[in-house]
Design a protein around this motif. Structure first.
Motif, short mmCIF file in Angstrom:
data_model
loop_
_atom_site.label_atom_id
_atom_site.label_comp_id
_atom_site.label_asym_id
_atom_site.label_seq_id
_atom_site.Cartn_x
_atom_site.Cartn_y
_atom_site.Cartn_z
N PHE A 200 0.97 -1.19 0.02
CA PHE A 200 0.08 0.13 -0.10
C PHE A 200 0.83 0.95 0.11
CE2 PHE A 200 -2.48 -3.40 1.93
CZ PHE A 200 -3.42 -3.49 1.05
N SER A 201 2.21 1.31 0.42
CA SER A 201 2.81 2.32 0.46
C SER A 201 3.68 2.30 -0.84
CB SER A 201 3.88 2.28 1.52
OG SER A 201 3.24 2.27 2.82
N PRO A 202 3.61 3.77 -1.56
CA PRO A 202 4.36 3.79 -2.69
C PRO A 202 5.94 3.85 -2.64
CG PRO A 202 3.32 5.84 -2.27
CD PRO A 202 2.86 4.84 -1.42
N ILE A 203 6.49 3.93 -3.76
CA ILE A 203 8.06 3.92 -3.80
C ILE A 203 8.68 5.30 -3.04
CG2 ILE A 203 8.24 4.94 -6.16
CD1 ILE A 203 10.19 1.95 -4.73
N GLU A 204 7.86 6.19 -2.96
CA GLU A 204 8.49 7.29 -2.34
C GLU A 204 8.29 7.47 -0.89
OE1 GLU A 204 4.35 8.76 -3.88
OE2 GLU A 204 5.78 7.49 -4.57
N GLN A 205 7.47 6.43 -0.29
CA GLN A 205 7.78 6.42 1.07
C GLN A 205 8.86 5.58 1.65
OE1 GLN A 205 3.12 5.88 1.72
NE2 GLN A 205 4.07 6.11 3.68
N TYR A 206 9.30 4.63 0.59
CA TYR A 206 10.55 3.84 1.02
C TYR A 206 11.83 4.56 1.08
CZ TYR A 206 7.79 -0.65 0.75
OH TYR A 206 6.93 -1.81 0.96
N ARG A 207 11.82 5.42 0.07
CA ARG A 207 13.30 5.84 -0.50
C ARG A 207 13.37 7.38 0.23
NH1 ARG A 207 15.27 4.12 -5.94
NH2 ARG A 207 14.89 1.98 -5.52
N GLY A 208 12.25 8.01 0.63
CA GLY A 208 12.53 9.32 1.17
C GLY A 208 13.38 10.31 0.54
N ILE A 209 13.55 10.07 -0.92
CA ILE A 209 14.30 11.18 -1.72
C ILE A 209 13.33 11.82 -2.54
CG2 ILE A 209 15.64 10.93 -3.68
CD1 ILE A 209 16.77 7.90 -2.77
N THR A 210 12.19 11.05 -3.27
CA THR A 210 11.23 11.73 -3.76
C THR A 210 10.37 12.48 -3.00
OG1 THR A 210 11.26 9.37 -4.93
CG2 THR A 210 10.25 11.32 -6.07
N LYS A 211 9.64 13.46 -3.52
CA LYS A 211 8.67 14.36 -2.59
C LYS A 211 7.49 13.23 -2.31
CE LYS A 211 7.27 18.27 -3.99
NZ LYS A 211 7.05 19.56 -4.84
N ASP A 272 5.74 5.21 -10.97
CA ASP A 272 6.35 6.65 -11.05
C ASP A 272 5.29 7.82 -10.58
OD1 ASP A 272 7.31 8.97 -11.73
OD2 ASP A 272 8.05 8.30 -13.65
N PRO A 273 5.71 8.29 -9.29
CA PRO A 273 4.64 9.23 -8.94
C PRO A 273 4.28 10.31 -10.00
CG PRO A 273 6.85 8.98 -7.35
CD PRO A 273 6.93 8.22 -8.78
N GLN A 274 5.01 10.61 -10.86
CA GLN A 274 4.85 11.54 -11.89
C GLN A 274 3.72 11.14 -12.74
OE1 GLN A 274 8.64 13.25 -13.13
NE2 GLN A 274 8.38 14.93 -11.87
N LYS A 275 3.56 10.11 -13.14
CA LYS A 275 2.84 9.43 -14.03
C LYS A 275 1.47 9.13 -13.40
CE LYS A 275 5.99 7.13 -17.07
NZ LYS A 275 6.70 6.13 -17.63
N ARG A 276 1.26 9.16 -12.13
CA ARG A 276 -0.03 8.75 -11.11
C ARG A 276 -0.92 9.70 -11.20
NH1 ARG A 276 2.60 7.81 -5.70
NH2 ARG A 276 3.89 6.39 -6.83
#
Length: 298
Positions: A200-211, A272-276
């Motif tokens: 349920f958590s998207p990639i940006e929650q794991y990495r802390g790099i992307t907004k 990819d958060p930008q495609k969402r």
């Protein structure tokens, strides 16, 4: 501190204007009690900040910590819990759990909410093994998206949306629960996530790099909708990021659900958060789209 030593408050404990009846739930960061308000005699749910990783309570009611680092983490988390709970108490929406009060006591913090009868969506999906109807999806998720838009407009993110945090009241009326991971957006919008729920958590929650942003909660809504259909959580975002083998919903479930709903789920779950899909309002619009009308006009 192990969860075995996270002693719940005994029945009859007094807290502020409330009396504790019994423990009714627990999570990684909290214990939840059924209680009663003194003046109104209303039943209430009382959520106690008591993260099992950082601290516990002995049988005499004293807080205990494994070491000084755990103590520091407990009190840092306590401050955030209290500040965010106060902010959430300002949010009023029929599909957000109503916060009545927030106070400090027993060296920790408490959040008092209306007690609502109903069932937990996570347990309901498990029992039904998925396959929940289009009507069910469209009864539960549009009101949640309306609530999420209010949360996002108040510059908050939920960051822990999943079926286990969705409560279904009689008639299918949903309530969004558990704001323990809630995050106030800064101008940068960056956050190293404290809570990760695989699937349920998207990639940006794991990495802390992307907004992180509203699109982060949108992924979790899409994943929750897919779980209602499939009966199990999707693959983790890290697995999908490495090699995405997840069959799109339009291909996997096209025979049983309207195409525009499945397309909306797929767009909400883009790795990819930008495609969402970027906002609750846009996802709501995609779900409410009338394909037959579009065919006539287009």
């Amino acid at each position: 501190m192990s969860s075995e030593k996270r002693e719940p408050l005994p029945s009859g404990t007094r807290l502020d204007y409330y009396k504790v009846h019994k423990l009714i739930g627990s999570g990684g960061f909290s214990l939840i009690y059924l209680g009663e308000e003194d003046d109104s005699h209303d039943e209430v749910a009382i959520k106690e900040y008591m993260p099992k990783k950082f601290g516990g309570r002995d049988r005499e009611g004293r807080l205990t910590f494994v070491n000084d680092e755990a103590r520091d983490k407990f009190y840092r988390g306590l401050r955030l819990f209290f500040l965010e709970a106060k902010a959430l108490a300002m949010l009023r929406h029929p599909n957000i759990v109503n916060v009545r009060n927030c106070f400090l006591d027993n060296d920790t913090a408490y959040l008092v909410m209306d007690y609502q009868p109903g069932k937990n969506l996570g347990r309901y999906i498990k029992r039904r093994k998925g396959g929940l109807s289009t009507r069910f999806l469209m009864t539960v998720f549009p009101p949640l998206l309306d609530a999420l838009e209010l949360i996002h407009n108040a510059q908050h993110l939920h960051l822990d949306i999943k079926p286990g945090n969705i409560h279904i009241r009689p008639g299918g009326r949903p309530l969004l629960l558990d704001f323990g991971a809630v995050y106030h957006l800064t101008s940068e919008g960056k956050k190293k996530a404290q809570v990760i729920t695989p699937g349920f958590s998207p990639i940006e929650q794991y990495r802390g790099i992307t907004k992180v942003g509203p699109w982060t909660d949108i992924y979790a809504i899409g994943a929750s909708m897919r779980t209602c259909i499939e009966g199990r959580p999707p693959p983790t975002a890290t697995e999908r990021h490495a090699k995405d083998t997840m069959v799109p919903a339009v291909e996997a479930f096209g025979k049983h659900y309207p195409r525009h709903i499945l397309e909306a789920i797929d767009r909400a779950m883009e790795v990819d958060p930008q495609k969402r899909i970027q906002s609750a309002a846009l996802l709501l619009k995609a779900l409410n789209r009338d394909p037959s009308r579009q065919r006539k006009t287009g």
